[in-house]
Write an enzyme that holds these catalytic residues in place. Structure first.
Site, short mmCIF file in Angstrom:
data_model
loop_
_atom_site.label_atom_id
_atom_site.label_comp_id
_atom_site.label_asym_id
_atom_site.label_seq_id
_atom_site.Cartn_x
_atom_site.Cartn_y
_atom_site.Cartn_z
N GLY A 43 0.95 -1.20 0.07
CA GLY A 43 0.12 0.24 -0.10
C GLY A 43 0.90 1.13 0.03
CB CYS A 44 3.59 2.31 2.07
SG CYS A 44 2.53 2.36 3.63
CB THR A 45 5.37 0.08 -2.59
OG1 THR A 45 6.05 -0.32 -1.50
CG2 THR A 45 5.76 0.29 -4.11
CB ALA A 48 5.59 6.10 -2.69
#
Length: 151
Positions: A43-45, A48
């Site tokens: 999710g964070c990738t 970003a």
């Protein structure tokens, strides 16, 4: 959690190159500050990547994007290099910035309750006032929604 109309906290932060700077100095005009749980997770990738893809549009509109997590400077360096992230990441290892913004919340997962970072985004205007807040962000389409909300 800080709300629209609140002042940007006066804090020094450590960015991904290891330098320390004031939070206010990270943007000349509008600051888009997004908090995310962990470097190099799905999710964070994705989040970003969406902010990275729109970074040129943010800059054209006078906005500087900055990501924040409680990961280390070294973790941020690897994350930025691996995914070619063009903007600064703040290494809030002591959780001072996360605590100041109120993004550490109780989370429940698989019946286990723990404290964790709530994915959140703040637009801060050139005078240092929080203009808009997104709480408990859903990743898909979020960067475009933030871009659309810029003045």
């Amino acid at each position: 959690m800080l709300q629209a109309g609140d002042a940007l906290p006066k804090l020094d932060v450590v960015v991904d190159d290891g330098s320390t700077t004031s939070l206010a100095s990270l943007a000349k005009d509008t600051l888009v500050l997004y908090f995310y749980p962990k470097d190099d997770t799905p999710g964070c990738t994705n989040e970003a990547a969406q902010f990275s893809a729109a970074d040129g549009e943010f800059r054209k509109r006078g906005a500087t994007v900055v990501g924040v997590s409680r990961d280390s400077v070294e973790s941020h360096r690897k994350f930025k290099k691996k995914y070619d992230i063009p903007y600064a990441l703040i290494a809030d290892t002591e959780s001072k910035l996360c605590d100041a913004f109120g993004v550490i919340v109780e989370k429940k997962m698989y019946g286990i309750t723990r404290m964790g970072l709530a994915r959140s985004t703040f637009i801060i205007d050139g005078s240092g006032t929080i203009a808009k807040v997104w709480k408990s962000v859903k990743v898909e389409g979020h960067a475009q929604a933030v871009l659309a909300a810029l003045p």
